[in-house]
Enzyme design. Structure first.
Site, short mmCIF file in Angstrom:
data_model
loop_
_atom_site.label_atom_id
_atom_site.label_comp_id
_atom_site.label_asym_id
_atom_site.label_seq_id
_atom_site.Cartn_x
_atom_site.Cartn_y
_atom_site.Cartn_z
CG ASP A 132 83.33 42.56 99.70
OD1 ASP A 132 82.46 41.93 100.01
OD2 ASP A 132 83.44 43.21 98.73
CG ASP A 155 83.46 46.65 97.13
OD1 ASP A 155 82.16 45.92 96.92
OD2 ASP A 155 84.01 46.80 96.06
CD GLU A 186 79.49 37.82 101.73
OE1 GLU A 186 78.34 37.82 101.75
OE2 GLU A 186 80.33 38.42 100.99
#
Ligand SMILES: [Zn+2]
Length: 405
Positions: A191, A357, A275
């Site tokens: 993340d 996170d 991501e």
């Protein structure tokens, strides 16, 4: 695959002057070709970079004899770059017509301005050769490099550019696609940081470089000193160099942190889930850690993909609609809207306390693992998807470096 190695050069005064002259010639050729392109276009003709290069070759002896003082590659490659810039622009126009991008995202090629645009020129591989820690250039002899070339393989091209008052050469090398050495199948989710550089699904938090209070303070002071100097004066030029050097130093520290992170990820893990921040990054970017926000998610992904390829790993980029921070990584409960300020939350369904996170990283990991499982289950589709993802990354390696590095 094509890798580029950027090495600092140690030129003498004659060589520095030559570099500056070659950059000036490249910039002039680019601007000349751009003006010529627009002129021919307005006259209803269809200019191409090849026709413009032929035209310049035909007139340069008469019109611009000083161009012959530097390598012929400088103007030639600059016009080829213009061709690429126009091609990208026309591709973007098609995308605009299809409604894929917004009007603000495209830009027609523009004139380069001395002192504003990057000083750079390129050489084709028949124009130079590398011997140990020095590079031989046409009409110039050997220039010392600060380290020998790291990659073994066919040398494709070189680009010489200036950052602050230092000169660099970026050498593109085609290295053979060796079979990956060790199959490391550990998976990780990453993340990218709002407060930290990155949070791994293993629970590790990578803080990245400190905000460098000392350097930022010095930057402020130097900037003030620069603006007190008389415009056009020698002292102002000196102060400007100092500011540029400090900017380069701060950028180097951040670049270093990003490279260390991507190298660590690529060597320690076989499957890396991240991501896609490219689009949703618009919302998130203001809060991203500076090392990533400065260079952008694209650079992070590019590094991760080519490094994973070298160590036989795989990068899984997850869709921007995947709600990585809103799902409970224990039970899969969807927690609904969650503003960025919420750093910790407790799942209403199973009562598990989450670090925002870390929870997101765990979700990214499980999605990455399940997506590789389905890909492997469907025969060779995994391998095919891999190449499709990586091809643009390889092109970028070449495309980005001569232009922007
Ligand atoms: Zn839960």
């Amino acid at each position: 695959m094509i890798l580029a190695h950027r090495v600092a050069l140690d030129p003498n005064n004659v060589q520095r002057t030559y570099f500056a002259k070659a950059c000036g010639t490249a910039r002039f050729a680019y601007n000349w070709a751009l003006a010529e392109w627009e002129k021919q276009h307005a006259a209803g003709e269809k200019p191409t970079e090849a026709s413009l290069r032929r035209l310049l070759n035909a007139i340069k002896r008469e019109g611009f004899p000083w161009m012959l003082e530097v390598t012929k590659c400088a103007p030639q490659a600059a016009i080829q770059d213009l061709g690429i810039a126009f091609k990208n622009f026309f591709d973007d126009l098609h995308k605009l017509n299809r409604g894929e991008i917004k009007k603000q995202q495209i830009r027609r090629p523009r004139f380069k301005k001395k002192g504003k645009s990057k000083d750079t020129f390129s050489l084709s591989n028949d124009q130079f050769c590398v011997e140990g820690d020095r590079i031989r250039l046409p009409r110039l002899g050997f220039v010392r490099m600060c380290e020998p070339l790291r990659f073994a393989g066919k040398i494709m091209s070189a680009t010489i550019s200036r950052t602050a008052d230092r000169w660099f050469v970026s050498i593109a090398v085609e290295v053979p696609d060796t079979p990956p050495p060790v199959e490391n199948q550990d998976a990780v989710g990453v993340d990218l940081g709002v407060t930290t550089l990155a949070t791994l699904s293993t629970g590790e938090k990578i803080t990245g470089p400190k905000p460098h209070k000392v350097l930022l303070g010095r930057l402020k002071r130097l900037n003030r000193s620069l603006h007190r100097k008389v415009k056009g004066s020698r002292n102002r030029a000196k102060a400007k160099t100092k500011v540029a050097r400090l900017h380069a130093r701060i950028a180097n520290i951040r670049r270093d942190a990003l490279h260390k992170l991507t190298t660590m990820l690529a060597t320690c893990f076989g499957v890396i889930g991240v991501e896609n921040l490219n689009v949703s990054g618009m919302v998130k970017n203001h809060a991203l850690a500076r090392a990533i926000s400065d260079m952008g998610f694209f650079e992070f992904r590019r590094q991760l993909e080519y490094k994973a390829k070298m160590s036989g790993g795989k990068v899984v980029v997850l869709d921007r609609f995947f709600p990585s921070s809103k799902l409970c990584s224990d039970c899969g409960f969807h927690a609904g809207e969650m503003p960025l300020s919420v750093r910790e939350w407790t799942c209403e369904n199973c009562g598990e306390a989450h670090d925002r996170d870390l929870n997101a990283a765990r979700n990214l990991k499980s999605m990455a693992v399940s997506s590789t499982v389905t890909a492997c289950g469907a025969g060779s589709s995994g391998a095919r998807r891999k190449t499709r993802v990586k091809l643009p990354a390889m092109k970028q390696e070449l495309g980005v470096n001569p232009a922007a590095a």
